[in-house]
Design a protein around this motif. Structure first.
Motif, PDB file in Angstrom:
ATOM      1  N   GLY A  95      29.052  39.086  32.924  1.00 22.87           N
ATOM      2  CA  GLY A  95      29.237  39.850  34.148  1.00 22.87           C
ATOM      3  C   GLY A  95      30.153  41.046  34.001  1.00 22.87           C
ATOM      4  O   GLY A  95      30.448  41.516  32.901  1.00 22.87           O
ATOM      5  N   SER A  96      30.621  41.540  35.121  1.00 23.76           N
ATOM      6  CA  SER A  96      31.334  42.814  35.170  1.00 23.76           C
ATOM      7  C   SER A  96      32.701  42.789  34.489  1.00 23.76           C
ATOM      8  O   SER A  96      33.263  43.853  34.219  1.00 23.76           O
ATOM      9  N   ASP A  97      33.243  41.638  34.190  1.00 26.91           N
ATOM     10  CA  ASP A  97      34.545  41.572  33.519  1.00 26.91           C
ATOM     11  C   ASP A  97      34.532  42.256  32.156  1.00 26.91           C
ATOM     12  O   ASP A  97      35.578  42.671  31.658  1.00 26.91           O
ATOM     13  N   ILE A  99      32.965  45.050  31.384  1.00 24.18           N
ATOM     14  CA  ILE A  99      32.678  46.492  31.457  1.00 24.18           C
ATOM     15  C   ILE A  99      33.693  47.343  30.695  1.00 24.18           C
ATOM     16  O   ILE A  99      33.289  48.245  29.951  1.00 24.18           O
ATOM     17  N   LEU A 121      24.872  47.379  30.097  1.00 25.92           N
ATOM     18  CA  LEU A 121      25.133  48.052  31.374  1.00 25.92           C
ATOM     19  C   LEU A 121      23.890  48.053  32.246  1.00 25.92           C
ATOM     20  O   LEU A 121      23.966  47.859  33.461  1.00 25.92           O
ATOM     21  N   LEU A 124      23.564  44.669  33.819  1.00 28.67           N
ATOM     22  CA  LEU A 124      24.555  44.398  34.861  1.00 28.67           C
ATOM     23  C   LEU A 124      24.214  45.057  36.192  1.00 28.67           C
ATOM     24  O   LEU A 124      24.784  44.707  37.223  1.00 28.67           O
ATOM     25  N   LYS A 126      24.028  47.121  39.472  1.00 32.11           N
ATOM     26  CA  LYS A 126      24.983  47.835  40.327  1.00 32.11           C
ATOM     27  C   LYS A 126      26.430  47.662  39.886  1.00 32.11           C
ATOM     28  O   LYS A 126      27.256  48.528  40.128  1.00 32.11           O
ATOM     29  N   ALA A 127      26.745  46.561  39.260  1.00 30.02           N
ATOM     30  CA  ALA A 127      28.121  46.334  38.792  1.00 30.02           C
ATOM     31  C   ALA A 127      28.547  47.398  37.787  1.00 30.02           C
ATOM     32  O   ALA A 127      29.738  47.664  37.620  1.00 30.02           O
ATOM     33  N   SER A 128      27.572  48.035  37.132  1.00 30.82           N
ATOM     34  CA  SER A 128      27.903  49.038  36.119  1.00 30.82           C
ATOM     35  C   SER A 128      27.945  50.461  36.676  1.00 30.82           C
ATOM     36  O   SER A 128      28.116  51.409  35.917  1.00 30.82           O
ATOM     37  N   THR A 131      30.310  53.162  35.484  1.00 25.07           N
ATOM     38  CA  THR A 131      30.159  53.645  34.108  1.00 25.07           C
ATOM     39  C   THR A 131      29.110  54.755  33.979  1.00 25.07           C
ATOM     40  O   THR A 131      28.834  55.206  32.861  1.00 25.07           O
TER      41      THR A 131
END
Length: 156
Positions: A95-97, A99, A121, A124, A126-128, A131
């Motif tokens: 997950g996003s941790d 990134i 990315l 992932l 929308k969490a990305s 970036t």
């Protein structure tokens, strides 16, 4: 489950790999804080398939560990396609941790590790979004595969 997976890997490997794997899995249980030692053990395994399955096991059994994140990030550039892909898939599951680590790969990694980082990315979603600027910068890279993967990561 851990023992059954290890047994399968060991039985399907050549003699040299079997010995390294047996020693490695025993040591992995006690080495959660030593990234360099784990990387060294994984790199000693001659078969890319076995390195890949070792990564799958690491991702399954040590998923919460910072050690695993650092180890998997380092293996994104492994010359064995399955190994780097296994690292990428395990990182994407976290997950996003992860990134910040993935962005670091985009800034200083090898071309192959950058391609894998872009794939993470994309996975992932929308969490990305934070970036996007880093992904866009890859569109101007000299490597066509990297440019293509950056466009894909942006949804094109």
């Amino acid at each position: 489950m851990y023992g059954r997976n290890c047994t399968h890997i060991i039985e399907s490997s050549d003699t040299e790999s079997r010995e390294i794997i047996k020693d490695s899995f025993v040591e992995l249980k006690d080495m959660r804080d030593d990234v360099d030692q784990i990387l060294s053990l994984l790199c000693q395994i001659p078969s890319p398939d076995v390195r890949f399955f070792s990564l799958v096991l690491m991702g399954t059994h040590f998923r919460e560990s910072l050690l695993t994140i650092k180890t998997l990030v380092a293996l994104l550039g492994d010359p064995g396609n399955q190994v780097s892909r296994g690292a990428m898939l395990n990182l994407a599951k976290m997950g996003s941790d992860i990134i910040p680590d993935v962005v670091n790969v985009l800034q200083v990694g090898s071309d192959w590790s950058k391609v894998n980082a872009l794939s993470i990315l994309r996975t992932l979603g929308k969490a990305s979004e934070p970036t996007v600027e880093h992904i866009i910068s890859c569109l101007e890279d000299r490597n066509p595969k990297l440019r293509e993967t950056a466009a894909w990561a942006l949804g094109y």
